[in-house]
Enzyme design. Structure first.
Site, PDB file in Angstrom:
ATOM      1  N   LYS A   1       2.201  10.998   7.185  1.00 43.09           N
ATOM      2  CA  LYS A   1       1.368  10.727   8.359  1.00 43.09           C
ATOM      3  C   LYS A   1       1.843  11.484   9.606  1.00 43.09           C
ATOM      4  O   LYS A   1       1.578  12.669   9.727  1.00 43.09           O
ATOM      5  CB  LYS A   1       1.250   9.223   8.570  1.00 43.09           C
TER       6      LYS A   1
ATOM      7  N   PHE B   1       0.863  -1.185   0.000  1.00 47.34           N
ATOM      8  CA  PHE B   1       0.000   0.000   0.000  1.00 47.34           C
ATOM      9  C   PHE B   1       0.897   1.231   0.000  1.00 47.34           C
ATOM     10  O   PHE B   1       1.633   1.477   0.951  1.00 47.34           O
ATOM     11  CB  PHE B   1      -0.953   0.064   1.198  1.00 47.34           C
TER      12      PHE B   1
ATOM     13  N   ASP C   1       9.325   3.010   2.187  1.00 48.33           N
ATOM     14  CA  ASP C   1       8.108   3.775   2.467  1.00 48.33           C
ATOM     15  C   ASP C   1       7.815   3.617   3.959  1.00 48.33           C
ATOM     16  O   ASP C   1       7.246   2.617   4.389  1.00 48.33           O
ATOM     17  CB  ASP C   1       6.944   3.263   1.618  1.00 48.33           C
TER      18      ASP C   1
HETATM   19  C1  LIG Z   1      -1.019   6.046   4.244  1.00 49.21           C
HETATM   20  C2  LIG Z   1       0.085   5.519   3.428  1.00 49.21           C
HETATM   21  C3  LIG Z   1       0.418   6.104   2.194  1.00 49.21           C
HETATM   22  C4  LIG Z   1      -0.391   7.206   1.569  1.00 49.21           C
HETATM   23  O1  LIG Z   1      -0.473   8.356   2.359  1.00 49.21           O
HETATM   24  P1  LIG Z   1      -1.627   9.433   2.101  1.00 49.21           P
HETATM   25  O2  LIG Z   1      -1.276  10.569   2.986  1.00 49.21           O
HETATM   26  O3  LIG Z   1      -2.933   8.787   2.462  1.00 49.21           O
HETATM   27  O4  LIG Z   1      -1.568   9.777   0.649  1.00 49.21           O
HETATM   28  C5  LIG Z   1       1.513   5.597   1.522  1.00 49.21           C
HETATM   29  N1  LIG Z   1       2.242   4.582   2.021  1.00 49.21           N
HETATM   30  C6  LIG Z   1       1.957   4.001   3.194  1.00 49.21           C
HETATM   31  C7  LIG Z   1       2.816   2.889   3.709  1.00 49.21           C
HETATM   32  C8  LIG Z   1       0.858   4.432   3.936  1.00 49.21           C
HETATM   33  O5  LIG Z   1       0.547   3.835   5.087  1.00 49.21           O
END
Ligand SMILES: *Cc1c(COP(=O)(O)O)cnc(C)c1O
Length: 404
Positions: A259, A145, A230
């Site tokens: 986040k 994700f 990520d």
């Molecule tokens: C939440 C998330 C994203 C995307 O972040 P947004 O601020 O919702 O665009 C990307 N990678 C990971 C691992 C995430 O948990």
């Protein structure tokens, strides 16, 4: 209180009526938040064990973050990057140091930071590695994700996230998460980057096999490929270290952050890398109107300061032990398996008992807010300011719904 006096049903109905149904929220209407707690419109109190998918690592309205935001609101909130403002260097210097990298590039949402990393990796591939035009390949993991843009969903393996949103962006290869051999086989001379989550959050808090990321690092170095971590959800204290990849003893070429970087107040994301990588961008080649704005940077400066103390990482490590110890006792008593690190747990509920969604609804009735991921898995990710007693209380509620 009789149900006719309750504001929740009406507020839920209104929210349903005027919005696209791209979420399926739990039937709770929140009016206030404080630390690990939220209060609904009818005065009901809940422990927030989702913490905005880890955007609220420091809890709701952390006093130092709120003070920084207030102070900045009274000075200047937006300049665009056409001009420099006085919070910008402080934030970028602090974040770069926290990451051990030379440069950062601030954006707003996580998906934008992932897009930034993809663009930088491709350009690095063409200009530094010498890949032929249009040929760059990026390897990603199944069940990843990384966000919701058209390019990012192009390499999602989740049909809900991907189907009907094509045509898809080419240039991505998917390999099973944790499978080093498959990764080695997928690398070609055109591979510019491997992009992965150190722990897969949305997939159900999947921790990779020991040694996997050390192997990823070795393969990337040997093949002149960038390793991009990520850490949007796994980073900034969630797992008991500043970055989850530290548990693997590995340093990535690029961090992707988001986040919690915005302290639960404003959307703040960033990529961090050395000059050899992030230096490929020249004026006009990438940007964002709101990226690196004064309000975001003022909050970000305080977020970095909170992380520099190590206090939140320590809390997450210590309380994480407590959480995982008590969750382990539920295995065989309604729980099939538990995964995770620090204050982050994916809990597989016995599917014969209930779905993850049902578990979330029953926990909400008992004053604990959590979110299901897939099927019968729920995730626990309380703010790092949670207390041991609050953890015990939440686990006791889980025990109660599984063993009525
Ligand atoms: C939440 C998330 C994203 C995307 O972040 P947004 O601020 O919702 O665009 C990307 N990678 C990971 C691992 C995430 O948990």
């Amino acid at each position: 209180m009789t149900s006719v006096d309750m504001r929740t049903p009406g507020a839920l109905e209104e929210a349903e009526r005027y919005t696209a149904h791209n979420y399926h929220p739990l039937p709770v209407v929140i009016a206030e938040g404080d630390g690990a707690w939220v209060t609904d419109v009818d005065g009901g109190r809940y422990l927030d064990f989702l913490a905005g998918y880890s955007a609220l690592n420091f809890g709701h309205r952390h006093p130092e973050l709120i003070a920084a935001a207030h102070a900045q609101l009274d000075r200047v909130t937006l300049t665009s990057r056409a001009f420099v403002h006085d919070q910008f260097a402080d934030f970028c210097r602090g974040l770069a140091a926290l990451c051990g990298k030379e440069l950062v590039l601030p954006m707003n949402t996580g998906a934008e930071a992932v897009e930034t990393a993809i663009k930088v990796a491709r350009k690095w591939g063409y200009r530094v590695k010498g890949v032929a035009d249009e040929q760059a390949e990026i390897i990603v993991a199944a069940d990843n994700f990384h966000g919701r843009t058209t390019t990012i969903v192009s390499f999602s393996t989740d049909p809900d996230a991907r189907a009907d949103f094509g045509p898809y962006t080419p240039g991505f290869t998917v390999v099973p998460y944790g499978d080093l051999e498959a990764l080695a086989d997928a690398i070609t001379p055109n591979t510019v980057a491997v992009l992965m989550e150190p722990i897969q959050g949305e997939a159900g808090v999947l921790v990779p096999p020991a040694g996997f990321f050390a192997g990823v690092r070795e393969l990337c170095t040997a093949n002149n490929v960038l390793f991009i971590a990520d850490e949007i959800q796994s980073g900034l204290g969630r797992t008991g270290k500043t970055f989850a990849i530290e548990h693997e003893g590995v340093v990535p070429d690029m961090y992707v952050l988001g986040k919690a970087l915005g302290g639960g107040i404003v959307p703040v994301s960033a990529v961090a890398a050395d000059r050899e990588v992030l230096g490929v961008l020249k004026p006009g080649e990438h940007g964002s109107t709101f990226g690196g704005n004064p309000l975001a940077c003022a909050v970000g400066v305080e977020v970095v300061k909170l992380l520099e103390t190590g206090e939140f990482q320590r809390r997450s490590a210590e309380l994480g032990e407590r959480l995982h110890t008590s969750l382990a006792k539920l295995i065989g008593r309604g729980v099939v398996a538990v995964r995770g690190r620090g204050l982050w747990a994916g809990v597989d509920i016995d599917p014969a008992l209930m779905t993850g969604r049902e578990a979330c609804e029953r926990l909400a009735e008992r004053g604990v807010l959590v979110k299901d991921t897939h099927g019968s898995t729920i995730r626990l990710a309380p703010p790092l300011v949670v207390t041991g007693g609050e953890l015990d209380h939440a686990v006791a509620q889980l025990e109660a719904i599984l063993n009525p």
